[in-house]
Write an enzyme that holds these catalytic residues in place. Structure first.
Site, short mmCIF file in Angstrom:
data_model
loop_
_atom_site.label_atom_id
_atom_site.label_comp_id
_atom_site.label_asym_id
_atom_site.label_seq_id
_atom_site.Cartn_x
_atom_site.Cartn_y
_atom_site.Cartn_z
NE ARG A 177 -2.71 -1.80 3.15
CZ ARG A 177 -3.28 -1.89 4.34
NH1 ARG A 177 -4.25 -1.06 4.66
NH2 ARG A 177 -2.90 -2.80 5.20
CB SER A 226 -2.59 -6.94 11.52
OG SER A 226 -2.44 -7.89 10.48
CB CYS A 281 1.88 -0.14 16.30
SG CYS A 281 3.53 0.50 16.51
P1 NAD Z 1 -0.81 -6.13 7.71
O1 NAD Z 1 -0.66 -7.22 8.70
O2 NAD Z 1 -2.05 -6.10 6.87
O3 NAD Z 1 0.41 -6.17 6.66
C1 NAD Z 1 1.74 -6.21 7.07
C2 NAD Z 1 2.57 -6.92 6.01
O4 NAD Z 1 2.12 -8.27 5.90
C3 NAD Z 1 2.48 -6.31 4.63
O5 NAD Z 1 3.77 -6.31 4.06
C4 NAD Z 1 1.53 -7.24 3.88
O6 NAD Z 1 1.83 -7.34 2.51
C5 NAD Z 1 1.74 -8.57 4.56
N1 NAD Z 1 0.51 -9.38 4.64
C6 NAD Z 1 -0.76 -8.92 4.81
N2 NAD Z 1 -1.62 -9.96 4.88
C7 NAD Z 1 -0.89 -11.09 4.76
C8 NAD Z 1 -1.22 -12.48 4.76
N3 NAD Z 1 -2.47 -12.90 4.90
N4 NAD Z 1 -0.20 -13.37 4.62
C9 NAD Z 1 1.07 -12.96 4.49
N5 NAD Z 1 1.42 -11.65 4.47
C10 NAD Z 1 0.47 -10.73 4.61
O7 NAD Z 1 -0.62 -4.76 8.49
P2 NAD Z 1 -0.84 -3.27 7.97
O8 NAD Z 1 -2.31 -3.02 7.80
O9 NAD Z 1 0.06 -2.97 6.83
O10 NAD Z 1 -0.30 -2.43 9.23
C11 NAD Z 1 -1.10 -2.10 10.33
C12 NAD Z 1 -0.94 -3.11 11.44
O11 NAD Z 1 0.42 -3.20 11.82
C13 NAD Z 1 -1.69 -2.71 12.71
O12 NAD Z 1 -2.25 -3.86 13.27
C14 NAD Z 1 -0.59 -2.16 13.60
O13 NAD Z 1 -0.84 -2.21 15.00
C15 NAD Z 1 0.55 -3.04 13.24
N6 NAD Z 1 1.82 -2.43 13.57
C16 NAD Z 1 2.50 -2.92 14.64
C17 NAD Z 1 3.69 -2.33 15.00
C18 NAD Z 1 4.49 -2.85 16.17
O14 NAD Z 1 5.60 -2.41 16.32
N7 NAD Z 1 3.98 -3.75 16.97
C19 NAD Z 1 4.19 -1.24 14.27
C20 NAD Z 1 3.47 -0.78 13.19
C21 NAD Z 1 2.28 -1.38 12.84
#
Ligand code: NAD
Length: 499
Positions: A177, A226, A281
């Site tokens: 995204r 996530s 986050c």
């Molecule tokens: P997301 O989990 O949708 O995506 C993260 C990554 O995983 C992306 O690169 C995406 O391409 C990949 N991905 C997505 N779905 C997948 C699947 N089913 N199988 C394999 N790979 C997959 O997260 P997002 O919407 O990009 O980011 C927001 C989330 O990240 C929120 O939940 C937030 O709390 C979390 N976050 C956590 C931290 C932390 O340090 N704990 C920091 C930043 C964001």
């Protein structure tokens, strides 16, 4: 329309999948680019490049690897405006907020500049007569990083600079995204003199991620995103023999004690609840007011501040809050607000009907404040990841701490108080990885480590700081003896002891 490609072995390539995905500008709702989506063969090519580069790079003295980190830091600074504009146009956050995203990432690059010192081992002379023992830290091999949309600079920079400074080679898979800034950062690493193949980038979605998780040539995986995906990444990569750190979602509570300075607490809640449109986050999404007087005072102070938030496109003059990242996120957040109202929470400020003149197709919404939120409501249970703050009224301090500790997430929390005893007790007893005392967003600096507890982190090691160095290295213990020639002690079948 521009297409964002992969960067493998120092060169841009569209890869072989033939698949692309759309990238949108959240302020206008218009597609701004296509991004290549990698398949197994593209990941194979990136792994082959990383493997080929590994022997030369890991054998290079850390001091020389550090010099490339100094240059990378300077190049990121020199390109800060361009990088910030890329972030704003794909994520939606304001330009100033995007510069904060870049600076917090650069601080990890600065930390990585100290790698010769960070990799220093231990030495003990004479652990036995004429026997010395020492430990060293060596690189792990080929590492991969999978990153979320919400920090397109900081989170990739948590990973690849420290990993390569430790002597590993790296494959970055950023969020599809918001891929422009991570792609540019890898280009800057190449410009800084990082050799071809040492850092590679594959753009993509689940197909690319699965190819990484199951690839025999990858030794360690860092993930931020996530919770359901983090749990999947942890289980799948571990099953395939990899070292994994997988950071997940959050539900961060800020406890406000009756003795707190209510103006300071309200300002902190506005910054931490609505900054980046709640898409951090470490955003505070739950305010826990201890006592009804505290809750009433907060509602009174928060309401006008939320109504007066300057909302608009992130590159606009004086704008405080931009749109949320996507149409899907916009719809999901509005649905959750509807549900919160249906489940009986009081909507004090309603952001649902906000319209941005001239940007009718953008993913804008106003800030929302709920009062009288309870633990069973969806708005409390789910990570909203939008500009929505829920106020929970708590009778006393003990029930506030219990509420925080019962929550399935354990990323960040804060307490606002003037009482040192309460603050100290909170820091000690709260089951959360990062705690703020009168600090609403306690993101540790680069030389400390970032990571949550419970369902906010799967794995053992946190990001950056010494935990990051440990994650990206393996310790080796060496015991050495140089016997005088001609001296014999004979053999013994007993367990060796240092007698
Ligand atoms: P997301 O989990 O949708 O995506 C993260 C990554 O995983 C992306 O690169 C995406 O391409 C990949 N991905 C997505 N779905 C997948 C699947 N089913 N199988 C394999 N790979 C997959 O997260 P997002 O919407 O990009 O980011 C927001 C989330 O990240 C929120 O939940 C937030 O709390 C979390 N976050 C956590 C931290 C932390 O340090 N704990 C920091 C930043 C964001």
């Amino acid at each position: 329309m521009k297409t964002l490609n992969h960067l493998i072995n120092g060169a841009a390539t569209a890869g072989s999948s033939g698949r692309t995905g759309p990238v949108f500008n959240p302020a206008t709702g218009e597609q701004s680019a296509d991004v290549a989506l990698a398949n197994n063969a593209d990941v194979d090519a990136a792994v082959a490049a990383a493997q080929a580069a590994l022997p030369g790079w890991s054998a290079m003295p850390p001091l020389r690897r550090a010099r490339t980190m100094f240059r990378l830091n300077e190049l990121i600074l020199a390109n800060e405006q361009e990088l910030a504009e890329m972030i704003t146009s794909e994520h939606g956050k304001t330009i100033d907020d995007a510069k904060g995203d870049i600076l917090r990432g650069r601080e990890v690059v600065e930390f990585a500049c100290g790698i010769p010192h960070l990799l220093r081992g231990d030495f003990t002379e004479d652990v036995g007569t004429g026997v010395d023992a020492y430990t060293i830290r060596q690189s792990v091999g080929v590492c991969a990083g999978i990153t979320p949309f919400n920090f397109p600079a900081m989170i990739p920079l948590w990973m690849f600079p420290l990993s390569i400074a430790c002597g590993n080679t790296f494959i970055l898979k950023p969020s599809e995204r918001a891929p422009s800034c991570p792609t540019r950062l890898v280009e800057l690493a190449l410009e800084a003199g990082v050799p071809e193949g040492v850092v590679n980038l594959v753009n993509g979605d689940k197909e690319a991620v699965d190819a990484i998780l199951t690839h025999d040539g990858i030794d360690a995986v860092s993930f931020v995103g996530s919770t359901p995906v983090a749990q999947y990444i942890y289980a799948t990569a571990a099953e395939h023999g990899k070292r994994v750190q997988a950071l997940g979602g959050a539900k961060n509570h800020m406890v406000v004690m009756p003795d707190a300075d209510m103006d300071q607490a309200a300002d902190a809640l506005i910054s931490a609840g609505y900054g980046s449109a709640g898409q951090r986050c470490m955003a505070v999404s739950v305010a826990v007011a201890v006592g009804d007087d505290t809750a009433d005072a907060l509602v009174e102070k928060l309401t006008p501040k939320i109504q007066e938030l300057k909302i608009g496109p992130g590159n606009g003059e004086g704008i405080e809050m931009g749109p949320v990242v996507s149409k899907q996120a916009h719809e999901r957040i509005l649905d959750l607000i509807d549900q919160g109202e249906k489940e009986g929470a009081t909507v004090v400020v309603d952001g649902r009907n906000f319209k941005m003149q001239g940007y009718e197709n953008g993913y804008f919404m106003g800030g929302t404040l709920f009062d009288h939120v309870s633990e069973d409501m969806a708005i409390y249970k789910q990570e909203v990841f939008g500009p929505v703050l829920s106020l929970v009224r708590s009778n006393d301090y003990e029930s506030a701490v219990d509420l925080v500790n019962r929550n399935e997430y354990g990323n960040g929390t804060a307490i606002f108080t003037k009482d040192g005893d309460a603050a100290r007790d909170f820091a000690e007893r709260v089951q959360i990885g990062m705690v703020g005392i009168n600090v609403p967003i306690p993101v540790p600096v680069a030389y400390h480590s970032f990571g949550g507890w419970k369902r906010s982190l799967f794995g053992d090691m946190h990001m950056h700081g010494m935990e990051g160095v440990r994650f990206y290295t393996r310790q080796k213990a060496i015991t050495s003896r140089w016997p005088k020639s001609g001296v014999r002690e004979g053999h013994s079948l007993n367990m060796p002891t240092m007698q």
